[in-house]
Structure formats: C-alpha cells, structure tokens
Design a protein around this motif. Sequence first.
Motif, mmCIF file in Angstrom:
data_model
loop_
_atom_site.group_PDB
_atom_site.id
_atom_site.type_symbol
_atom_site.label_atom_id
_atom_site.label_comp_id
_atom_site.label_asym_id
_atom_site.label_seq_id
_atom_site.Cartn_x
_atom_site.Cartn_y
_atom_site.Cartn_z
ATOM 1 N N MET A 1 59.956 60.627 37.407
ATOM 2 C CA MET A 1 61.236 59.950 37.399
ATOM 3 C C MET A 1 61.242 58.982 36.218
ATOM 4 O O MET A 1 60.359 58.147 36.092
ATOM 5 N N GLU A 2 62.229 59.102 35.390
ATOM 6 C CA GLU A 2 62.319 58.262 34.205
ATOM 7 C C GLU A 2 62.985 56.932 34.537
ATOM 8 O O GLU A 2 63.602 56.787 35.589
ATOM 9 N N ILE A 3 62.891 55.988 33.618
ATOM 10 C CA ILE A 3 63.411 54.643 33.863
ATOM 11 C C ILE A 3 64.926 54.649 34.049
ATOM 12 O O ILE A 3 65.463 53.895 34.854
ATOM 13 N N ASP A 4 65.631 55.524 33.327
ATOM 14 C CA ASP A 4 67.085 55.590 33.490
ATOM 15 C C ASP A 4 67.467 56.087 34.876
ATOM 16 O O ASP A 4 68.452 55.621 35.457
ATOM 17 N N ASP A 5 66.687 57.011 35.396
ATOM 18 C CA ASP A 5 66.932 57.507 36.750
ATOM 19 C C ASP A 5 66.691 56.405 37.774
ATOM 20 O O ASP A 5 67.418 56.288 38.765
ATOM 21 N N ILE A 6 65.665 55.599 37.533
ATOM 22 C CA ILE A 6 65.341 54.514 38.461
ATOM 23 C C ILE A 6 66.417 53.434 38.403
ATOM 24 O O ILE A 6 66.819 52.898 39.429
ATOM 25 N N GLU A 17 62.315 54.270 47.526
ATOM 26 C CA GLU A 17 61.519 54.988 46.536
ATOM 27 C C GLU A 17 60.158 54.323 46.333
ATOM 28 O O GLU A 17 59.143 55.011 46.174
ATOM 29 N N LEU A 18 60.140 52.986 46.389
ATOM 30 C CA LEU A 18 58.872 52.260 46.244
ATOM 31 C C LEU A 18 57.929 52.571 47.401
ATOM 32 O O LEU A 18 56.738 52.829 47.199
ATOM 33 N N VAL A 19 58.461 52.579 48.610
ATOM 34 C CA VAL A 19 57.631 52.886 49.783
ATOM 35 C C VAL A 19 57.110 54.311 49.697
ATOM 36 O O VAL A 19 55.918 54.564 49.934
ATOM 37 N N GLU A 20 57.977 55.243 49.340
ATOM 38 C CA GLU A 20 57.556 56.645 49.234
ATOM 39 C C GLU A 20 56.510 56.831 48.131
ATOM 40 O O GLU A 20 55.543 57.584 48.306
ATOM 41 N N SER A 21 56.696 56.143 47.030
ATOM 42 C CA SER A 21 55.736 56.261 45.926
ATOM 43 C C SER A 21 54.378 55.703 46.312
ATOM 44 O O SER A 21 53.339 56.262 45.950
ATOM 45 N N ARG A 22 54.372 54.604 47.050
ATOM 46 C CA ARG A 22 53.092 54.032 47.496
ATOM 47 C C ARG A 22 52.393 54.950 48.490
ATOM 48 O O ARG A 22 51.168 55.068 48.476
ATOM 49 N N HIS A 41 45.477 63.465 36.897
ATOM 50 C CA HIS A 41 46.496 62.750 36.125
ATOM 51 C C HIS A 41 47.701 62.379 36.983
ATOM 52 O O HIS A 41 48.508 61.535 36.602
ATOM 53 N N GLU A 42 47.814 62.999 38.143
ATOM 54 C CA GLU A 42 48.910 62.652 39.052
ATOM 55 C C GLU A 42 48.800 61.210 39.513
ATOM 56 O O GLU A 42 49.803 60.566 39.770
ATOM 57 N N ILE A 46 51.882 58.481 39.177
ATOM 58 C CA ILE A 46 52.483 57.766 40.306
ATOM 59 C C ILE A 46 52.347 56.259 40.110
ATOM 60 O O ILE A 46 53.245 55.498 40.476
ATOM 61 N N ARG A 47 51.234 55.825 39.500
ATOM 62 C CA ARG A 47 51.058 54.398 39.227
ATOM 63 C C ARG A 47 52.120 53.901 38.245
ATOM 64 O O ARG A 47 52.694 52.823 38.412
ATOM 65 N N LYS A 48 52.432 54.705 37.224
ATOM 66 C CA LYS A 48 53.469 54.333 36.264
ATOM 67 C C LYS A 48 54.844 54.318 36.925
ATOM 68 O O LYS A 48 55.681 53.471 36.615
ATOM 69 N N ARG A 49 55.082 55.258 37.835
ATOM 70 C CA ARG A 49 56.374 55.267 38.534
ATOM 71 C C ARG A 49 56.531 54.010 39.378
ATOM 72 O O ARG A 49 57.605 53.394 39.387
ATOM 73 N N ILE A 50 55.468 53.590 40.054
ATOM 74 C CA ILE A 50 55.520 52.361 40.847
ATOM 75 C C ILE A 50 55.768 51.159 39.942
ATOM 76 O O ILE A 50 56.570 50.281 40.273
ATOM 77 N N ALA A 51 55.135 51.127 38.785
ATOM 78 C CA ALA A 51 55.339 50.020 37.845
ATOM 79 C C ALA A 51 56.783 49.991 37.345
ATOM 80 O O ALA A 51 57.378 48.916 37.220
ATOM 81 N N ARG A 52 57.351 51.149 37.078
ATOM 82 C CA ARG A 52 58.748 51.199 36.636
ATOM 83 C C ARG A 52 59.684 50.685 37.723
ATOM 84 O O ARG A 52 60.629 49.936 37.440
ATOM 85 N N ILE A 53 59.435 51.083 38.949
ATOM 86 C CA ILE A 53 60.278 50.624 40.058
ATOM 87 C C ILE A 53 60.166 49.110 40.194
ATOM 88 O O ILE A 53 61.187 48.417 40.333
ATOM 89 N N ASN A 54 58.946 48.577 40.151
ATOM 90 C CA ASN A 54 58.764 47.127 40.255
ATOM 91 C C ASN A 54 59.419 46.401 39.082
ATOM 92 O O ASN A 54 59.957 45.303 39.258
ATOM 93 N N THR A 55 59.409 47.003 37.905
ATOM 94 C CA THR A 55 60.054 46.396 36.742
ATOM 95 C C THR A 55 61.561 46.287 36.949
ATOM 96 O O THR A 55 62.172 45.246 36.677
#
Length: 67
Positions: A1-6, A17-22, A41-42, A46-55
């Motif tokens: 999921m890209e930042i624009d989608d988030i 989405e944050l709960v599901e990603s965790r 690499h998954e 997923i760690r980057k996706r969580i960071a994007r959501i938190n951002t």
Amino acid sequence: MEIDDIRALGDADLATELVESRKDQMNLRFRAATMQLANVHEISKIRKRIARINTVIRERELARTAR
C-alpha cells in the motif's frame, strides 16, 4: 500500500489498517521463527507499511493542533 493510498483512508480506516498490519507483522514473525516464511522481505514491507500509517496519523494530529 503506497502513501497516497494510505492518505486517502479515513481515520477509522487508518486505525483498522494499523491493527491489521500489526497482526500481519506478528504472524510473519512467527512464521519466520518457525522457518515457514519463504520470503523474509515481507517483514520489512509490513514494517514500512506500519511506519507509513503512523506517519499519516501523526500528520493529521499535527494538522489538528495547528488549527
């Protein structure tokens, strides 16, 4: 999921989405620990996706306080 989608998600959707990603991250860690994960690499994805959501959540908090 890209930042624009988030950024297009609402606050409730972001929280979901944050709960599901965790949960996904936890499952990936268990699979890696039990040597069942083929692509390690998954975990970083997923760690980057969580960071994007938190951002995005933090950006919205700062935007609310700036008003």
